[in-house]
Design an enzyme around this catalytic site. Structure first.
Site, PDB file in Angstrom:
ATOM      1  N   SER A   1      -5.417  -4.132   2.227  1.00  0.00           N
ATOM      2  CA  SER A   1      -4.584  -3.806   3.397  1.00  0.00           C
ATOM      3  C   SER A   1      -5.227  -4.242   4.706  1.00  0.00           C
ATOM      4  O   SER A   1      -4.534  -4.521   5.689  1.00  0.00           O
ATOM      5  CB  SER A   1      -4.302  -2.304   3.444  1.00  0.00           C
ATOM      6  OG  SER A   1      -3.619  -1.924   2.285  1.00  0.00           O
TER       7      SER A   1
ATOM      8  N   ASP B   1       0.843  -1.205   0.000  1.00  0.00           N
ATOM      9  CA  ASP B   1       0.000   0.000   0.000  1.00  0.00           C
ATOM     10  C   ASP B   1       0.878   1.255   0.000  1.00  0.00           C
ATOM     11  O   ASP B   1       1.794   1.360   0.813  1.00  0.00           O
ATOM     12  CB  ASP B   1      -0.894  -0.031   1.256  1.00  0.00           C
ATOM     13  CG  ASP B   1      -2.059   0.945   1.184  1.00  0.00           C
ATOM     14  OD1 ASP B   1      -1.892   2.032   0.599  1.00  0.00           O
ATOM     15  OD2 ASP B   1      -3.133   0.625   1.720  1.00  0.00           O
TER      16      ASP B   1
ATOM     17  N   HIS C   1      -0.464   4.505   0.007  1.00  0.00           N
ATOM     18  CA  HIS C   1      -1.161   5.692   0.516  1.00  0.00           C
ATOM     19  C   HIS C   1      -0.527   6.172   1.823  1.00  0.00           C
ATOM     20  O   HIS C   1      -0.455   5.411   2.793  1.00  0.00           O
ATOM     21  CB  HIS C   1      -2.639   5.368   0.751  1.00  0.00           C
ATOM     22  CG  HIS C   1      -3.354   4.994  -0.514  1.00  0.00           C
ATOM     23  ND1 HIS C   1      -3.430   3.691  -0.946  1.00  0.00           N
ATOM     24  CD2 HIS C   1      -4.009   5.746  -1.438  1.00  0.00           C
ATOM     25  CE1 HIS C   1      -4.109   3.660  -2.088  1.00  0.00           C
ATOM     26  NE2 HIS C   1      -4.472   4.885  -2.414  1.00  0.00           N
TER      27      HIS C   1
HETATM   28 CO1  B1M Z   1      -5.713   5.416  -4.131  1.00  0.00          CO
HETATM   29  N1  B1M Z   1      -7.288   4.359  -3.665  1.00  0.00           N
HETATM   30  N2  B1M Z   1      -5.064   3.999  -5.222  1.00  0.00           N
HETATM   31  N3  B1M Z   1      -4.267   6.641  -4.562  1.00  0.00           N
HETATM   32  N4  B1M Z   1      -6.662   6.731  -3.285  1.00  0.00           N
HETATM   33  C1  B1M Z   1      -8.217   4.941  -2.634  1.00  0.00           C
HETATM   34  C2  B1M Z   1      -7.854   4.447  -1.237  1.00  0.00           C
HETATM   35  C3  B1M Z   1      -9.623   4.395  -3.131  1.00  0.00           C
HETATM   36  C4  B1M Z   1     -10.668   4.225  -2.034  1.00  0.00           C
HETATM   37  C5  B1M Z   1     -10.125   5.318  -4.249  1.00  0.00           C
HETATM   38  C6  B1M Z   1     -11.459   4.904  -4.834  1.00  0.00           C
HETATM   39  O1  B1M Z   1     -11.545   3.942  -5.546  1.00  0.00           O
HETATM   40  N5  B1M Z   1     -12.507   5.627  -4.526  1.00  0.00           N
HETATM   41  C7  B1M Z   1      -9.193   3.038  -3.795  1.00  0.00           C
HETATM   42  C8  B1M Z   1      -9.187   1.807  -2.877  1.00  0.00           C
HETATM   43  C9  B1M Z   1     -10.276   0.826  -3.229  1.00  0.00           C
HETATM   44  C10 B1M Z   1     -10.225  -0.427  -2.432  1.00  0.00           C
HETATM   45  O2  B1M Z   1      -9.250  -0.937  -1.985  1.00  0.00           O
HETATM   46  N6  B1M Z   1     -11.406  -0.962  -2.289  1.00  0.00           N
HETATM   47  C11 B1M Z   1      -7.803   3.364  -4.293  1.00  0.00           C
HETATM   48  C12 B1M Z   1      -7.128   2.640  -5.315  1.00  0.00           C
HETATM   49  C13 B1M Z   1      -7.923   1.567  -6.008  1.00  0.00           C
HETATM   50  C14 B1M Z   1      -5.796   2.906  -5.679  1.00  0.00           C
HETATM   51  C15 B1M Z   1      -4.926   2.135  -6.689  1.00  0.00           C
HETATM   52  C16 B1M Z   1      -5.044   0.605  -6.644  1.00  0.00           C
HETATM   53  C17 B1M Z   1      -5.268   2.658  -8.082  1.00  0.00           C
HETATM   54  C18 B1M Z   1      -4.578   1.975  -9.226  1.00  0.00           C
HETATM   55  O3  B1M Z   1      -3.376   1.876  -9.306  1.00  0.00           O
HETATM   56  N7  B1M Z   1      -5.384   1.499 -10.126  1.00  0.00           N
HETATM   57  C19 B1M Z   1      -3.503   2.611  -6.304  1.00  0.00           C
HETATM   58  C20 B1M Z   1      -2.938   1.734  -5.178  1.00  0.00           C
HETATM   59  C21 B1M Z   1      -1.475   1.698  -5.152  1.00  0.00           C
HETATM   60  C22 B1M Z   1      -1.006   0.898  -3.933  1.00  0.00           C
HETATM   61  O4  B1M Z   1      -1.227   1.300  -2.800  1.00  0.00           O
HETATM   62  N8  B1M Z   1      -0.365  -0.226  -4.198  1.00  0.00           N
HETATM   63  C23 B1M Z   1      -3.806   3.965  -5.735  1.00  0.00           C
HETATM   64  C24 B1M Z   1      -2.908   5.035  -5.768  1.00  0.00           C
HETATM   65  C25 B1M Z   1      -3.189   6.298  -5.277  1.00  0.00           C
HETATM   66  C26 B1M Z   1      -2.274   7.516  -5.490  1.00  0.00           C
HETATM   67  C27 B1M Z   1      -0.779   7.158  -5.490  1.00  0.00           C
HETATM   68  C28 B1M Z   1      -2.633   8.169  -6.810  1.00  0.00           C
HETATM   69  C29 B1M Z   1      -2.746   8.452  -4.329  1.00  0.00           C
HETATM   70  C30 B1M Z   1      -1.951   8.287  -3.013  1.00  0.00           C
HETATM   71  C31 B1M Z   1      -0.861   9.283  -2.827  1.00  0.00           C
HETATM   72  C32 B1M Z   1      -0.264   9.216  -1.449  1.00  0.00           C
HETATM   73  O5  B1M Z   1      -0.863   8.844  -0.479  1.00  0.00           O
HETATM   74  N9  B1M Z   1       0.969   9.591  -1.395  1.00  0.00           N
HETATM   75  C33 B1M Z   1      -4.162   7.922  -4.058  1.00  0.00           C
HETATM   76  C34 B1M Z   1      -5.166   8.644  -3.365  1.00  0.00           C
HETATM   77  C35 B1M Z   1      -4.820  10.079  -3.037  1.00  0.00           C
HETATM   78  C36 B1M Z   1      -6.406   8.074  -2.994  1.00  0.00           C
HETATM   79  C37 B1M Z   1      -7.646   8.741  -2.352  1.00  0.00           C
HETATM   80  C38 B1M Z   1      -8.347   9.501  -3.458  1.00  0.00           C
HETATM   81  C39 B1M Z   1      -7.396   9.688  -1.179  1.00  0.00           C
HETATM   82  C40 B1M Z   1      -6.605   9.099  -0.025  1.00  0.00           C
HETATM   83  C41 B1M Z   1      -6.192  10.170   0.956  1.00  0.00           C
HETATM   84  O6  B1M Z   1      -5.050  10.600   0.973  1.00  0.00           O
HETATM   85  N10 B1M Z   1      -7.146  10.653   1.760  1.00  0.00           N
HETATM   86  C42 B1M Z   1      -8.446   7.476  -1.833  1.00  0.00           C
HETATM   87  C43 B1M Z   1      -9.925   7.697  -1.703  1.00  0.00           C
HETATM   88  C44 B1M Z   1     -10.417   7.529  -0.268  1.00  0.00           C
HETATM   89  O7  B1M Z   1      -9.687   7.346   0.662  1.00  0.00           O
HETATM   90  N11 B1M Z   1     -11.704   7.539  -0.131  1.00  0.00           N
HETATM   91  C45 B1M Z   1      -7.874   6.389  -2.662  1.00  0.00           C
HETATM   92  C46 B1M Z   1      -6.894  11.684   2.761  1.00  0.00           C
HETATM   93  C47 B1M Z   1      -6.280  11.038   4.026  1.00  0.00           C
HETATM   94  C48 B1M Z   1      -6.012  12.100   5.074  1.00  0.00           C
HETATM   95  O8  B1M Z   1      -7.212  10.110   4.518  1.00  0.00           O
HETATM   96  O9  B1M Z   1      -5.550   8.203   4.505  1.00  0.00           O
HETATM   97  O10 B1M Z   1      -8.005   7.799   5.034  1.00  0.00           O
HETATM   98  P1  B1M Z   1      -6.819   8.681   5.098  1.00  0.00           P
HETATM   99  O11 B1M Z   1      -6.459   8.982   6.611  1.00  0.00           O
HETATM  100  C49 B1M Z   1      -7.427   9.379   7.559  1.00  0.00           C
HETATM  101  C50 B1M Z   1      -8.034   8.223   8.350  1.00  0.00           C
HETATM  102  O12 B1M Z   1      -8.215   7.062   7.578  1.00  0.00           O
HETATM  103  C51 B1M Z   1      -7.090   8.069   9.507  1.00  0.00           C
HETATM  104  O13 B1M Z   1      -6.623   9.389   9.758  1.00  0.00           O
HETATM  105  C52 B1M Z   1      -6.717  10.195   8.582  1.00  0.00           C
HETATM  106  C53 B1M Z   1      -7.520  11.451   8.891  1.00  0.00           C
HETATM  107  O14 B1M Z   1      -7.179  12.078  10.057  1.00  0.00           O
HETATM  108  N12 B1M Z   1      -5.922   7.210   9.436  1.00  0.00           N
HETATM  109  C54 B1M Z   1      -5.324   6.763  10.576  1.00  0.00           C
HETATM  110  C55 B1M Z   1      -5.231   6.731   8.381  1.00  0.00           C
HETATM  111  N13 B1M Z   1      -4.210   5.994   8.795  1.00  0.00           N
HETATM  112  C56 B1M Z   1      -4.236   5.984  10.145  1.00  0.00           C
HETATM  113  C57 B1M Z   1      -3.404   5.347  11.078  1.00  0.00           C
HETATM  114  C58 B1M Z   1      -3.693   5.514  12.430  1.00  0.00           C
HETATM  115  C59 B1M Z   1      -4.766   6.313  12.839  1.00  0.00           C
HETATM  116  C60 B1M Z   1      -5.597   6.934  11.926  1.00  0.00           C
HETATM  117  O15 B1M Z   1      -2.970   4.966  13.408  1.00  0.00           O
HETATM  118  C61 B1M Z   1      -1.873   4.148  13.076  1.00  0.00           C
END
Ligand code: B1M
Length: 215
Positions: free
Chosen positions: A151, A98, A100
């Protein structure tokens, strides 16, 4: 556009030009964390929806992520620092497979600014690397982040691996990321892990959990 809407659009459109000036303007009326939580993360949510529904292609998602990261880095020095470390040490990683890391890095910032020493070992980290870091740095807790549905399965495997190595009682584990749910962590994951495992919905819940665990 009004400032808030403009900032949100910058994230959605991946538009960096003029970002700093808009952030400076926003900082005159609100703290950095409010700008992140109430405006920028809203933009990322829209990106997720557009991407999920096929209306946005991956390179554009990457650009949005870059704008988000630039904005957070720009705002970080403006965040209130409540404490200087010493409350405890946590190893933080995005799990194997992963990439992200925006959420994980926010957790890093919030914990670091509130008295914790964070050893952030990055993305795509296998459990062996996470445990090595925890051992090497004498961590008090382990935090794993992961956004893909895959993940959540990796997290389960990681906990099972920790259990089989007999280290379940050494580190409480914090888990976060968009694909996780509280029920999955508390019902499914606790079933494979005898140690403490907690779900954090966001970075602030991560902080309050650490405060509780380290008290
Ligand atoms: Co990707 N991606 N992405 N992506 N991406 C998601 C996660 C997805 C939901 C988008 C969608 O389809 N709507 C989807 C996953 C689907 C699934 O698994 N069912 C997805 C996908 C499919 C993919 C790829 C597979 C796409 C592809 O290649 N075809 C690929 C995966 C690559 C891989 O990981 N091997 C991929 C790639 C990418 C980018 C590289 C383009 C980019 C990431 C860049 C980066 O992070 N450096 C990206 C992005 C930006 C997203 C979305 C749009 C936004 C994520 C984000 O940064 N959110 C995302 C959509 C979504 O999440 N709904 C998506 C903002 C961030 C602050 O939120 O990380 O959730 P988040 O963190 C939150 C809480 O979750 C929590 O605190 C934060 C807020 O305070 N939290 C914790 C998180 N970690 C924590 C740990 C803790 C405590 C709290 O304690 C340890």
């Amino acid at each position: 556009l009004p400032l808030d809407e403009r900032l949100k659009r910058r994230v959605v459109d991946g538009e960096r030009n003029g970002l700093e000036a808009d952030l400076d303007e926003a900082l005159t009326t609100r703290p950095a964390l409010v700008i992140i939580n109430e405006i920028l993360l809203d933009g990322m949510k829209v990106v997720g929806e557009l991407f999920g529904s096929g209306q946005m292609q991956l390179p554009f998602v990457l650009q949005s992520a870059e704008v988000m990261k630039t904005a957070v880095a720009y705002l970080e020095p403006h965040m209130e620092k409540a404490d200087d470390g010493g409350k405890g040490r946590i190893v933080l990683a995005t799990v194997k497979g992963d990439v992200h890391d925006i959420g994980k890095n926010l957790v890093d910032i919030i914990l670091s600014n509130n008295g914790y020493e964070v050893v952030n070992i990055g993305i795509k980290q296998p459990i062996t690397a996470i445990l090595e870091a925890a051992e090497q740095h004498g961590a008090d807790a382990i935090g794993m982040s992961g956004l893909l549905v895959k993940s959540t399965v990796i997290m389960k495997e990681n906990l099972a691996e920790m259990a089989s190595r007999g280290v379940a009682d050494r580190w409480p584990v914090l888990l976060g990321g968009a694909a996780l749910t509280r029920a999955y962590v508390e019902d499914d994951l606790r079933a494979v892990y005898a140690g403490q495992v907690h779900y954090a919905r966001d970075a602030f819940e991560g902080l309050s959990l650490m405060d509780r665990l380290m008290a």
